[in-house]
Design a protein around this motif. Structure first.
Motif, PDB file in Angstrom:
ATOM      1  N   LYS A 291       0.811  -1.217   0.000  1.00 57.25           N
ATOM      2  CA  LYS A 291       0.000   0.000   0.000  1.00 57.25           C
ATOM      3  C   LYS A 291       0.847   1.270   0.000  1.00 57.25           C
ATOM      4  O   LYS A 291       0.388   2.314  -0.456  1.00 57.25           O
ATOM      5  CB  LYS A 291      -0.929   0.004   1.216  1.00 57.25           C
ATOM      6  CG  LYS A 291      -1.960  -1.110   1.201  1.00 57.25           C
ATOM      7  CD  LYS A 291      -2.875  -1.039   2.419  1.00 57.25           C
ATOM      8  CE  LYS A 291      -3.904  -2.150   2.375  1.00 57.25           C
ATOM      9  NZ  LYS A 291      -4.814  -2.110   3.557  1.00 57.25           N
ATOM     10  N   LEU A 292       2.082   1.161   0.509  1.00 52.79           N
ATOM     11  CA  LEU A 292       2.926   2.341   0.661  1.00 52.79           C
ATOM     12  C   LEU A 292       4.277   2.105   0.010  1.00 52.79           C
ATOM     13  O   LEU A 292       4.886   1.054   0.188  1.00 52.79           O
ATOM     14  CB  LEU A 292       3.130   2.649   2.157  1.00 52.79           C
ATOM     15  CG  LEU A 292       4.201   3.685   2.516  1.00 52.79           C
ATOM     16  CD1 LEU A 292       3.783   5.067   2.043  1.00 52.79           C
ATOM     17  CD2 LEU A 292       4.468   3.675   4.014  1.00 52.79           C
ATOM     18  N   ILE A 293       4.759   3.096  -0.754  1.00 55.25           N
ATOM     19  CA  ILE A 293       6.131   3.099  -1.241  1.00 55.25           C
ATOM     20  C   ILE A 293       6.913   4.055  -0.348  1.00 55.25           C
ATOM     21  O   ILE A 293       6.766   5.275  -0.455  1.00 55.25           O
ATOM     22  CB  ILE A 293       6.217   3.540  -2.708  1.00 55.25           C
ATOM     23  CG1 ILE A 293       5.365   2.625  -3.602  1.00 55.25           C
ATOM     24  CG2 ILE A 293       7.670   3.531  -3.179  1.00 55.25           C
ATOM     25  CD1 ILE A 293       5.780   1.175  -3.585  1.00 55.25           C
ATOM     26  N   PRO A 294       7.737   3.503   0.568  1.00 52.58           N
ATOM     27  CA  PRO A 294       8.409   4.366   1.554  1.00 52.58           C
ATOM     28  C   PRO A 294       9.577   5.135   0.957  1.00 52.58           C
ATOM     29  O   PRO A 294      10.063   4.837  -0.140  1.00 52.58           O
ATOM     30  CB  PRO A 294       8.885   3.368   2.608  1.00 52.58           C
ATOM     31  CG  PRO A 294       9.048   2.087   1.871  1.00 52.58           C
ATOM     32  CD  PRO A 294       8.000   2.076   0.787  1.00 52.58           C
ATOM     33  N   ALA A 295      10.061   6.102   1.704  1.00 56.15           N
ATOM     34  CA  ALA A 295      11.117   7.005   1.226  1.00 56.15           C
ATOM     35  C   ALA A 295      12.424   6.279   0.981  1.00 56.15           C
ATOM     36  O   ALA A 295      13.162   6.609   0.056  1.00 56.15           O
ATOM     37  CB  ALA A 295      11.319   8.144   2.220  1.00 56.15           C
ATOM     38  N   LEU A 296      12.769   5.283   1.792  1.00 54.36           N
ATOM     39  CA  LEU A 296      14.092   4.668   1.726  1.00 54.36           C
ATOM     40  C   LEU A 296      14.167   3.435   0.839  1.00 54.36           C
ATOM     41  O   LEU A 296      15.257   2.901   0.633  1.00 54.36           O
ATOM     42  CB  LEU A 296      14.540   4.284   3.146  1.00 54.36           C
ATOM     43  CG  LEU A 296      14.675   5.428   4.149  1.00 54.36           C
ATOM     44  CD1 LEU A 296      15.070   4.879   5.524  1.00 54.36           C
ATOM     45  CD2 LEU A 296      15.700   6.437   3.672  1.00 54.36           C
ATOM     46  N   LEU A 297      13.040   2.963   0.310  1.00 58.92           N
ATOM     47  CA  LEU A 297      13.033   1.675  -0.389  1.00 58.92           C
ATOM     48  C   LEU A 297      14.040   1.625  -1.536  1.00 58.92           C
ATOM     49  O   LEU A 297      14.789   0.659  -1.690  1.00 58.92           O
ATOM     50  CB  LEU A 297      11.628   1.359  -0.899  1.00 58.92           C
ATOM     51  CG  LEU A 297      11.475   0.024  -1.635  1.00 58.92           C
ATOM     52  CD1 LEU A 297      11.885  -1.146  -0.752  1.00 58.92           C
ATOM     53  CD2 LEU A 297      10.032  -0.154  -2.113  1.00 58.92           C
ATOM     54  N   PHE A 298      14.084   2.670  -2.387  1.00 58.09           N
ATOM     55  CA  PHE A 298      14.973   2.681  -3.554  1.00 58.09           C
ATOM     56  C   PHE A 298      16.157   3.644  -3.384  1.00 58.09           C
ATOM     57  O   PHE A 298      16.827   3.983  -4.359  1.00 58.09           O
ATOM     58  CB  PHE A 298      14.177   3.068  -4.807  1.00 58.09           C
ATOM     59  CG  PHE A 298      12.961   2.224  -5.043  1.00 58.09           C
ATOM     60  CD1 PHE A 298      13.067   0.871  -5.292  1.00 58.09           C
ATOM     61  CD2 PHE A 298      11.692   2.792  -4.997  1.00 58.09           C
ATOM     62  CE1 PHE A 298      11.941   0.084  -5.508  1.00 58.09           C
ATOM     63  CE2 PHE A 298      10.558   2.030  -5.203  1.00 58.09           C
ATOM     64  CZ  PHE A 298      10.687   0.662  -5.455  1.00 58.09           C
ATOM     65  N   SER A 299      16.425   4.058  -2.180  1.00 55.09           N
ATOM     66  CA  SER A 299      17.420   5.116  -1.964  1.00 55.09           C
ATOM     67  C   SER A 299      18.839   4.691  -2.327  1.00 55.09           C
ATOM     68  O   SER A 299      19.677   5.533  -2.664  1.00 55.09           O
ATOM     69  CB  SER A 299      17.372   5.594  -0.507  1.00 55.09           C
ATOM     70  OG  SER A 299      17.689   4.524   0.377  1.00 55.09           O
ATOM     71  N   LYS A 300      19.145   3.391  -2.264  1.00 56.45           N
ATOM     72  CA  LYS A 300      20.492   2.902  -2.570  1.00 56.45           C
ATOM     73  C   LYS A 300      20.625   2.395  -4.003  1.00 56.45           C
ATOM     74  O   LYS A 300      21.713   2.011  -4.430  1.00 56.45           O
ATOM     75  CB  LYS A 300      20.863   1.758  -1.611  1.00 56.45           C
ATOM     76  CG  LYS A 300      20.791   2.117  -0.128  1.00 56.45           C
ATOM     77  CD  LYS A 300      21.832   3.162   0.242  1.00 56.45           C
ATOM     78  CE  LYS A 300      21.804   3.416   1.747  1.00 56.45           C
ATOM     79  NZ  LYS A 300      22.783   4.448   2.155  1.00 56.45           N
ATOM     80  N   ASN A 301      19.524   2.412  -4.746  1.00 56.80           N
ATOM     81  CA  ASN A 301      19.511   1.814  -6.094  1.00 56.80           C
ATOM     82  C   ASN A 301      19.703   2.886  -7.160  1.00 56.80           C
ATOM     83  O   ASN A 301      18.809   3.157  -7.961  1.00 56.80           O
ATOM     84  CB  ASN A 301      18.204   1.047  -6.300  1.00 56.80           C
ATOM     85  CG  ASN A 301      17.825   0.192  -5.104  1.00 56.80           C
ATOM     86  OD1 ASN A 301      16.723   0.320  -4.581  1.00 56.80           O
ATOM     87  ND2 ASN A 301      18.729  -0.644  -4.646  1.00 56.80           N
ATOM     88  N   THR A 302      20.872   3.460  -7.201  1.00 51.70           N
ATOM     89  CA  THR A 302      21.125   4.615  -8.081  1.00 51.70           C
ATOM     90  C   THR A 302      21.231   4.223  -9.554  1.00 51.70           C
ATOM     91  O   THR A 302      21.190   5.096 -10.417  1.00 51.70           O
ATOM     92  CB  THR A 302      22.406   5.332  -7.651  1.00 51.70           C
ATOM     93  OG1 THR A 302      23.498   4.401  -7.687  1.00 51.70           O
ATOM     94  CG2 THR A 302      22.265   5.895  -6.243  1.00 51.70           C
ATOM     95  N   LYS A 303      21.386   2.923  -9.851  1.00 50.40           N
ATOM     96  CA  LYS A 303      21.473   2.473 -11.242  1.00 50.40           C
ATOM     97  C   LYS A 303      20.124   2.000 -11.789  1.00 50.40           C
ATOM     98  O   LYS A 303      20.047   1.543 -12.935  1.00 50.40           O
ATOM     99  CB  LYS A 303      22.492   1.335 -11.365  1.00 50.40           C
ATOM    100  CG  LYS A 303      23.912   1.734 -11.004  1.00 50.40           C
ATOM    101  CD  LYS A 303      24.859   0.542 -11.146  1.00 50.40           C
ATOM    102  CE  LYS A 303      26.285   0.935 -10.768  1.00 50.40           C
ATOM    103  NZ  LYS A 303      27.214  -0.219 -10.884  1.00 50.40           N
ATOM    104  N   LEU A 304      19.087   2.111 -11.014  1.00 53.92           N
ATOM    105  CA  LEU A 304      17.771   1.614 -11.409  1.00 53.92           C
ATOM    106  C   LEU A 304      17.286   2.306 -12.678  1.00 53.92           C
ATOM    107  O   LEU A 304      17.226   3.535 -12.748  1.00 53.92           O
ATOM    108  CB  LEU A 304      16.782   1.855 -10.269  1.00 53.92           C
ATOM    109  CG  LEU A 304      15.531   0.988 -10.207  1.00 53.92           C
ATOM    110  CD1 LEU A 304      15.891  -0.486 -10.082  1.00 53.92           C
ATOM    111  CD2 LEU A 304      14.658   1.418  -9.043  1.00 53.92           C
ATOM    112  N   ALA A 305      16.938   1.493 -13.710  1.00 50.62           N
ATOM    113  CA  ALA A 305      16.453   2.039 -14.983  1.00 50.62           C
ATOM    114  C   ALA A 305      14.992   1.701 -15.241  1.00 50.62           C
ATOM    115  O   ALA A 305      14.288   2.460 -15.900  1.00 50.62           O
ATOM    116  CB  ALA A 305      17.315   1.508 -16.134  1.00 50.62           C
TER     117      ALA A 305
END
Length: 636
Positions: A125-139
């Motif tokens: 239900k929620l996409i939190p602030a930190l979930l993708f914070s370390k995934n800087t190469k995400l395309a």
């Protein structure tokens, strides 16, 4: 201290290779036979035994993890502690999760090489602030088909390389103003099928590279001023299936590459004609509304005239239509009093639209009608009839028995259906000079006369579906150069004559799905230089011949799923700049030419349900490497 001792004990057990099951189980599948192997961890909750590793394989070789459950009952919350995918597999590039309960905010914190992440059919239900914070190469980020109601405003703040973002089919009703602020490279943004009613211009302020925006199937009632003004590279906009009534030109600003606006299934009654002057839009798509109710794709060369006439008539015809309708009702009332009759070769139950701004009448014909003393419109009203709807259950249909256009000279649309409809007279439409659309559905027709449309030079749409067609005459469309849509789905077509579509340079959509076609003929597509959509789904096609799509320079969507294709050759295509999606799902593809993205540079390939790849892939994606390595050039 106790926790540290336990950790040390488990570490020693791991080193000694003792038979201890990990917190998640993983069956490895080898993807190629080459020395440069790629391994996929296909994880499943019901995987038996301990982990099974291939010989000469290390955890460093795993690039992808698929974790899919058969149901959501007792599904887990994905945490980095219980499912340490990226700790165990440091080179992991892609994760796909299906039917899990949700993901913890720290789940991806060690996934520094992650390029693609998908979660679907979960209870998230929620996409939190930190979930993708370390995934800087995400395309690529696919968050579709979940229960998402909230996306934290800082959820994507570190994902500046993101190109594809889908939030389709969730429960979003609003989005924080700066949620997409960092996504300056995003080319595709999907928000279809949510509960959004009000758009915020701040969402799109920084999306300067956005080419495809889908806002369809929400509850949007208005496009605010300047909502798309910063989207200078936007090419396709979908706002279909909403509650729009008016489209203002000041919503678009400097969207100077906008080619298509899909407005179908709204309640549109007016469009500011300045939109034609202020944007380079090449096509409006309508299917439902107040001003244009029939399915229509208006192209740029006729756009201003068609829209101007339509909208000018909105007010001018309102009073006239009210008067005409009142006169008509009075006339029918008087006819009923004096029991007057008018006899024709066929009976016609007239239906008058309640929409005062359309002002047309529909003739409804059914051979099962028992109303011998039907009330007919007087002769002076026949010129107002623009539609005929016919159900044929027992007889064939001839021009002598059904002289449609002799009686209704302004007839524009004919709809015919019925299992008894097996033969059509070639002269049926010979007097229909204004005919624009013909639909034949669920009939028993196997053949169409070659001269059926020979006099209908204004014909724009032909749809013959759910019937028994096996082929069509080569010259059936010879005089129909204004055709923009041909739909021949759900027939028994095995093949077509080589030059059947010759000179149809305005054709926008060609659909041949659910037939029995085994071989494609490049001659079919030679002249279709403006074709936008080609649907060949659910046939028996096993090969794409050399140069078969070479001339389709404007093709945007290629649908060829559920066939028998094994190899994709780059020489089947020309250099198609505008192809957004090539859908090869559910074929048996095991090899792809490594040059495919040299000719399809901006295309998304859907290879789900195939042998060598199970993904949506863009140029440069690693998932397709196995397909490249299996490829052998075609024999000349």
């Amino acid at each position: 201290m106790l926790n540290l001792k336990l950790f040390t004990l488990f570490l020693l057990i791991s080193v000694l290779n003792l038979d201890i099951a990990s917190s998640y189980k993983c069956n490895f599948l080898e993807k190629t036979q080459s020395s440069d192997r790629i391994y996929t961890c296909v994880a499943a909750q019901d995987s038996p035994g301990k982990e099974h590793h291939l010989a000469h394989k290390t955890d460093n070789d795993v690039l992808r993890v698929d974790y899919e459950l058969t149901s959501t009952d007792n599904s887990p919350i994905m945490t980095d502690t219980d499912y340490p995918f990226c700790t165990k597999y440091p080179k992991l590039q892609k994760i796909l999760l299906k039917k899990v309960k949700s993901v913890d905010k720290n789940f991806l914190q060690h996934c520094s090489n992650l390029h693609s992440f998908t979660i679907s059919r979960s209870e998230t239900k929620l996409i939190p602030a930190l979930l993708f914070s370390k995934n800087t190469k995400l395309a690529t980020l696919d968050l579709s088909k979940n229960a998402i109601t909230t996306v934290n405003e800082n959820a994507f703040v570190n994902n500046k390389e993101l190109i594809y973002l889908s939030l389709d089919e969730n429960k979003l009703s609003t989005i924080q103003p700066n949620t997409f602020k960092a996504l300056t490279k995003v080319a595709h943004l999907g928000l279809r099928g949510n509960k959004i009613k009000i758009l915020n211009p701040a969402w799109f302020d920084t999306l300067t590279n956005l080419k495809y925006l889908d806002l369809g199937a929400n509850g949007i009632a208005d496009l605010p001023k300047n909502i798309f003004s910063r989207l200078g590279n936007l090419q396709k906009l979908y706002v279909d299936n909403n509650k729009l009534t008016t489209v203002h030109s000041d919503s678009f600003g400097t969207a100077n590459k906008l080619a298509e606006i899909h407005l179908d299934y709204n309640k549109i009654s007016s469009i500011d004609e300045k939109i034609v002057d202020n944007t380079p839009v090449q096509r409006f798509v309508f299917d439902g509304g107040v001003c244009i109710k029939q399915k229509k794709s208006i192209k740029r060369d006729t756009m201003k005239a068609e829209l101007k006439d339509c909208f000018a008539a909105y007010r001018a015809r309102a009073n006239k239509a009210k008067k005409m309708l009142n006169y008509f009702r009075l006339f029918i009332f008087l006819l009923g009093l004096i029991n007057s009759q008018v006899v024709y070769a066929f009976k016609c139950d007239f239906q008058v639209t309640n929409d005062l701004f359309r002002n047309y009448y529909t003739c409804l014909i059914s051979q099962e009608s028992n109303n011998i003393n039907e009330v007919h419109l007087p002769q002076s009203f026949d010129g107002d009839v623009s539609r005929i709807s016919i159900q044929i259950n027992f007889y064939d249909i001839t021009e002598s028995e059904y002289p449609f256009c002799q009686r209704f000279p302004k007839l524009k649309k004919v709809y015919m259906t019925g299992s008894g409809l097996a033969l059509i007279d070639g002269n049926l439409f010979q007097r229909c000079n204004d005919l624009m659309e013909v639909t034949i559905e669920a009939a028993s027709i196997q053949d169409i006369p070659e001269n059926l449309f020979s006099n209908n030079i204004g014909l724009t749409t032909v749809s013959i579906t759910k019937s028994k067609l096996k082929t069509l005459p080569e010259k059936i469309f010879e005089n129909n150069k204004n055709l923009y849509s041909i739909i021949l789905d759900e027939n028994e077509i095995v093949s077509l004559p080589p030059k059947i579509f010759k000179s149809l340079t305005s054709l926008d959509k060609l659909s041949l799905s659910n037939n029995k076609i085994k071989q494609l003929n490049p001659s079919w597509f030679e002249d279709l230089k403006r074709l936008d959509i080609l649907n060949l789904d659910h046939n028996e096609i096993s090969e794409l011949p050399k140069n078969v799509f070479k001339n389709l320079k404007k093709l945007d969507l290629l649908q060829i799923s559920s066939n028998k294709i094994t190899t994709i050759h780059s020489d089947s295509f020309g250099y198609i700049r505008e192809l957004t999606l090539a859908d090869f799902e559910n074929n048996t593809i095991n090899a792809v030419d490594g040059k495919i993205f040299d000719v399809l540079q901006s295309t998304l390939l859907n290879l789900r349900g195939n042998t060598c790849c199970q993904s949506l892939v863009w140029r440069g994606d690693d998932e397709i490497k196995d397909c490249y390595q299996n490829y052998q050039p075609r024999e000349e």
